[in-house]
Design an enzyme around this catalytic site. Structure first.
Site, PDB file in Angstrom:
ATOM      1  N   LYS A 135      -9.292   2.902  -2.067  1.00  9.71           N
ATOM      2  CA  LYS A 135      -9.770   2.023  -0.935  1.00  9.71           C
ATOM      3  C   LYS A 135     -10.845   2.855  -0.497  1.00  9.71           C
ATOM      4  O   LYS A 135     -11.198   4.001  -0.121  1.00  9.71           O
ATOM      5  CB  LYS A 135      -8.565   2.407   0.036  1.00  9.71           C
ATOM      6  CG  LYS A 135      -8.482   1.870   1.277  1.00  9.71           C
ATOM      7  CD  LYS A 135      -7.267   1.944   1.924  1.00  9.71           C
ATOM      8  CE  LYS A 135      -7.266   1.027   3.679  1.00  9.71           C
ATOM      9  NZ  LYS A 135      -6.182   1.275   4.153  1.00  9.71           N
ATOM     10  N   CYS A 165      -5.406  -3.094   2.258  1.00  6.31           N
ATOM     11  CA  CYS A 165      -5.158  -3.141   3.565  1.00  6.31           C
ATOM     12  C   CYS A 165      -6.462  -3.309   4.226  1.00  6.31           C
ATOM     13  O   CYS A 165      -7.061  -4.549   4.444  1.00  6.31           O
ATOM     14  CB  CYS A 165      -4.328  -1.988   3.986  1.00  6.31           C
ATOM     15  SG  CYS A 165      -3.451  -2.261   5.452  1.00  6.31           S
ATOM     16  N   GLU A 180       0.716  -1.204   0.012  1.00  9.82           N
ATOM     17  CA  GLU A 180      -0.019   0.069  -0.129  1.00  9.82           C
ATOM     18  C   GLU A 180       0.867   1.289   0.131  1.00  9.82           C
ATOM     19  O   GLU A 180       2.045   1.464   0.572  1.00  9.82           O
ATOM     20  CB  GLU A 180      -0.809  -0.033   1.596  1.00  9.82           C
ATOM     21  CG  GLU A 180      -1.921   1.052   1.308  1.00  9.82           C
ATOM     22  CD  GLU A 180      -2.472   1.004   2.822  1.00  9.82           C
ATOM     23  OE1 GLU A 180      -2.099   0.077   3.557  1.00  9.82           O
ATOM     24  OE2 GLU A 180      -3.521   1.698   3.027  1.00  9.82           O
TER      25      GLU A 180
END
Ligand code: ACM
Length: 267
Positions: free
Chosen positions: A110, A143, A39
């Site tokens: 994300k 994540c 990430e």
């Protein structure tokens, strides 16, 4: 086909140093079709301020990090997925990008921001795209998305066969336990590329892993080593959703019942 990850510690605020590390790690590593990087790989993670997050972000069209990944993909006939601090019209997104031998292909932003990320980034607005690269269909999550089983299921229902998961995990062991279960319950391959190292008070947990559609971990890195790891996988296994000869895990779902409550217990 061969899928894997590059586990490393990106250098906060020094994209050129990170590029050099990736270049060295790729030099002479096992040949792969798809590799996943951590990430926010172009920037580092634990910003001291919004200014630092902004200064270390890049536009996809104008990014030295993406240019480097494109060169590598073209040279090595490779697909790369990487976390990317994306600036778009002055807004920052914690994104994952997919690059192939022909250049940039697409991105995912994300959806579920973790802790201080909420101070710097805007939650994603790309939905959950799937990319058919010919070899297989790829979905991306980043994540902390690990804690939301819905998004793993949605990607699998949309046809993802490999879910690539760039990460900067800090809660010891939790995602490493959970993601193989997402692989099992959706019968997909997962590749978590976690980072290692420390940025101020945050320590990152490594243990990047590849899991198969029965939830077995095929390869796992250590907590501390910068490393490329690759597993040979049969993608047709991820296309077969039969968990017994009479149970197709997708066809057997009963979504029409999931929001229905006929009987309520009295207190
Ligand atoms: C995380 O989402 N970086 C924990």
């Amino acid at each position: 086909m061969k899928i894997g990850f590059i586990q490393l510690a990106p250098v906060l605020g020094d994209v050129r140093a990170t590029i050099q590390k990736i270049d060295q790690l790729l030099h002479g590593c096992e040949i792969a079709d798809i590799l996943v990087l951590p990430e926010l790989c172009n920037s580092g993670y634990n910003f001291v301020s919004h200014e630092q997050a902004y200064e270390t972000s890049e536009e996809i069209e104008n990014s030295i990090f993406i240019q480097f990944l494109e060169e590598k993909c073209s040279q090595l006939n490779l697909y790369l997925v990487s976390g990317f601090n994306e600036r778009h019209k002055e807004v920052l997104y914690n994104s994952a990008v997919l690059i192939g031998p022909g250049g940039y292909i697409g991105r995912y932003r994300k959806l579920h921001l973790f802790m201080n990320e909420k101070d710097y980034f805007t939650p994603g607005n790309t939905g959950l795209p799937i990319y058919d690269i010919g070899l297989c269909k790829i979905g991306m999550l980043v994540c902390f998305d690990w804690v939301f089983p819905e998004v793993w299921r949605m990607l699998a229902l949309k046809g993802a066969e490999i879910i690539c998961h760039p990460s900067n995990l800090v809660l010891p062991g939790l995602a490493q336990k959970t993601v193989p279960i997402h692989a099992l319950t959706n019968r997909v391959y997962t590749v978590t590329a976690n980072r290692i190292g420390t940025e101020r008070e945050l320590s990152f947990t490594g243990l990047s892993a590849i899991a198969n559609p029965t939830g077995d971990i095929l390869i796992q890195a250590s907590q501390t080593e910068e490393k490329v790891e690759v597993a040979d996988v049969d993608i047709t296994v991820a296309r077969d959703k039969m968990i017994t000869e009479r149970n197709d895990i997708f066809a057997d779902r009963r979504p029409e019942q999931y929001f229905t409550t006929l009987f309520t217990a009295k207190a």
